[in-house]
Design an enzyme around this catalytic site. Structure first.
Site, PDB file in Angstrom:
ATOM      1  N   HIS A 261      36.521  40.595  40.312  1.00 16.38           N
ATOM      2  CA  HIS A 261      36.094  41.983  40.534  1.00 16.38           C
ATOM      3  C   HIS A 261      34.834  41.937  41.398  1.00 16.38           C
ATOM      4  CE1 HIS A 261      38.226  44.461  37.204  1.00 16.38           C
ATOM      5  NE2 HIS A 261      38.995  43.481  37.631  1.00 16.38           N
TER       6      HIS A 261
ATOM      7  N   HIS B 239      34.467  48.509  32.322  1.00 18.70           N
ATOM      8  CA  HIS B 239      35.438  48.950  31.317  1.00 18.70           C
ATOM      9  C   HIS B 239      34.895  48.704  29.918  1.00 18.70           C
ATOM     10  CE1 HIS B 239      37.961  47.958  34.875  1.00 18.70           C
ATOM     11  NE2 HIS B 239      38.638  49.025  34.499  1.00 18.70           N
TER      12      HIS B 239
ATOM     13  N   TYR C  85      36.608  47.767  27.455  1.00 21.74           N
ATOM     14  CA  TYR C  85      37.225  46.566  26.879  1.00 21.74           C
ATOM     15  C   TYR C  85      36.511  45.277  27.273  1.00 21.74           C
ATOM     16  CZ  TYR C  85      39.664  46.014  31.386  1.00 21.74           C
ATOM     17  OH  TYR C  85      39.943  45.879  32.715  1.00 21.74           O
ATOM     18  N   GLU C  86      35.670  45.360  28.300  1.00 19.06           N
ATOM     19  CA  GLU C  86      34.906  44.174  28.686  1.00 19.06           C
ATOM     20  C   GLU C  86      33.733  43.939  27.745  1.00 19.06           C
ATOM     21  OE1 GLU C  86      34.200  43.844  33.129  1.00 19.06           O
ATOM     22  OE2 GLU C  86      35.113  45.824  33.008  1.00 19.06           O
TER      23      GLU C  86
ATOM     24  N   MET D  26      42.998  52.505  30.879  1.00 19.41           N
ATOM     25  CA  MET D  26      41.848  52.037  30.091  1.00 19.41           C
ATOM     26  C   MET D  26      40.512  52.396  30.726  1.00 19.41           C
ATOM     27  SD  MET D  26      43.388  48.265  29.277  1.00 19.41           S
ATOM     28  CE  MET D  26      45.123  48.040  28.854  1.00 19.41           C
ATOM     29  N   SER D  27      40.484  53.501  31.477  1.00 23.63           N
ATOM     30  CA  SER D  27      39.226  53.821  32.176  1.00 23.63           C
ATOM     31  C   SER D  27      39.115  55.314  32.446  1.00 23.63           C
ATOM     32  CB  SER D  27      39.195  53.075  33.515  1.00 23.63           C
ATOM     33  OG  SER D  27      40.193  53.583  34.381  1.00 23.63           O
TER      34      SER D  27
ATOM     35  N   ASN E 176      53.286  50.897  36.562  1.00 24.56           N
ATOM     36  CA  ASN E 176      54.378  50.402  35.714  1.00 24.56           C
ATOM     37  C   ASN E 176      54.879  51.547  34.853  1.00 24.56           C
ATOM     38  OD1 ASN E 176      51.657  49.995  34.384  1.00 24.56           O
ATOM     39  ND2 ASN E 176      52.979  49.642  32.631  1.00 24.56           N
TER      40      ASN E 176
END
Ligand SMILES: *[C@@H]1O[C@H](CO)[C@@H](O)[C@H](O)[C@H]1NC(C)=O
Ligand SMILES: *[C@@H]1O[C@H](CO)[C@@H](O)[C@H](O)[C@H]1NC(C)=O
Length: 286
Positions: free
Chosen positions: A68, A90, A92-93, A223-224, A247
């Protein structure tokens, strides 16, 4: 709100970051763009760039994800001064939700009036195809509904009100201009409009979770984006949100499809260009 009585950052901290940027760049952008995963190529289209790696900017969070980019890019796009976040933070990071949204308040203090957010998302709506671009017309802030709202804690009135209205989060006029731009570009057929649901990740959803989100009325899941939008609205920015459908989620136990990050990135790589062209032309009109 997770025992956070006070906010993670003070007004003075955001201001310090903004003032440092203002003293290091001549451009005064009115538009900020947060580039989603794999969509950072937009920043490469800018002319007359000034680039600041996040770790060089006082108090700015830094990215942990290998691959990134993690930089702020100031420059001109279609004659407009813009600032791009190449690499977002994010939840989740492991960042807390107010660190995820730190840059948005900095943008506001830079004088930005419009925020464009892009992301890669899974399609929940059965009529959506991989490669479609969805204009976000509303969101479901799933983490926010259960305590992870970036506006929890002390409210600083210099940014906005205590109780924020979010029923008008996504600007209708901007969306209309974006739609028309897409039509002019001949990509009207891949345009969708819908509800984006944020989950924290990093796991992709189970079959039962996908069915749950569909029942809730969500058209895409990711997720953002939502925390940044909430904070942007709080400080009065207009928001346009775009999801690239990378997807189709799995809602059938007999399906052999499985979600994986490599496929998402590959689809993003193939489809990113249309989205970037769309945002670029749009910038020239706002
Ligand atoms: C390019 O950027 C520099 C530094 O920010 C600025 O001084 C200059 O005026 C800019 N030129 C154009 C054509 O925008
Ligand atoms: C899916 O998208 C279509 C077209 O954008 C929309 O009409 C429909 O209401 C959405 N929801 C479902 C559950 O199909």
């Amino acid at each position: 709100c997770v025992s956070q009585r006070f906010s993670r950052y003070t007004y003075e901290e955001y201001k310090e970051t903004a003032d440092w940027l203002l003293s290091h760049v001549e451009q005064r952008p009115k538009v900020a763009i947060i580039c989603g995963s794999g969509l950072g190529g937009l920043a490469d289209l800018l002319d007359n760039k000034t680039v600041f790696p996040y770790e060089k900017i006082p108090r700015f969070p830094t990215t942990t994800v290998p691959g990134h980019a993690g930089q702020l890019v100031f420059g001109r796009l279609q004659g407009q001064e813009v600032v791009c976040m190449q690499g977002r933070f994010h939840f989740y990071e492991g960042y807390d939700i107010q660190t995820v949204t730190y840059p948005v308040r900095v943008f506001s203090l830079l004088g930005v009036k419009t925020l464009i957010v892009t992301n890669a998302a899974g399609g929940l709506n059965g009529t959506f195809n991989v490669g479609d671009i969805m204009f976000i017309k509303d969101h479901i802030n799933l983490p926010g509904l259960v305590g992870q709202n970036p506006l929890c804690g002390h409210n600083d009135k210099r940014f906005g009100v205590r109780f924020l209205c979010t029923s008008d989060a996504y600007d209708r006029d901007l969306r209309a201009v974006a739609k028309q731009t897409a039509q002019e570009q001949g990509c009207g057929h891949i345009l969708r409009e819908g509800v984006y649901c944020m989950v924290t990740g990093p796991t992709y959803e189970t079959v039962a979770e996908c069915r749950l989100l569909q029942t809730l009325g969500a058209d895409a899941v990711g997720m953002s984006t939502v925390p940044e939008v909430v904070v942007a609205r709080h400080c009065g920015l207009r928001v346009l949100g775009l999801s690239l459908i990378t997807n189709k989620v799995v809602t059938d136990y007999d399906s052999d499809m499985t979600a994986n990050h490599e496929d998402v990135l590959e689809t993003t790589r193939i489809c990113a260009q249309l989205l970037q062209e769309l945002v670029s032309s749009l910038i020239g009109k706002i």
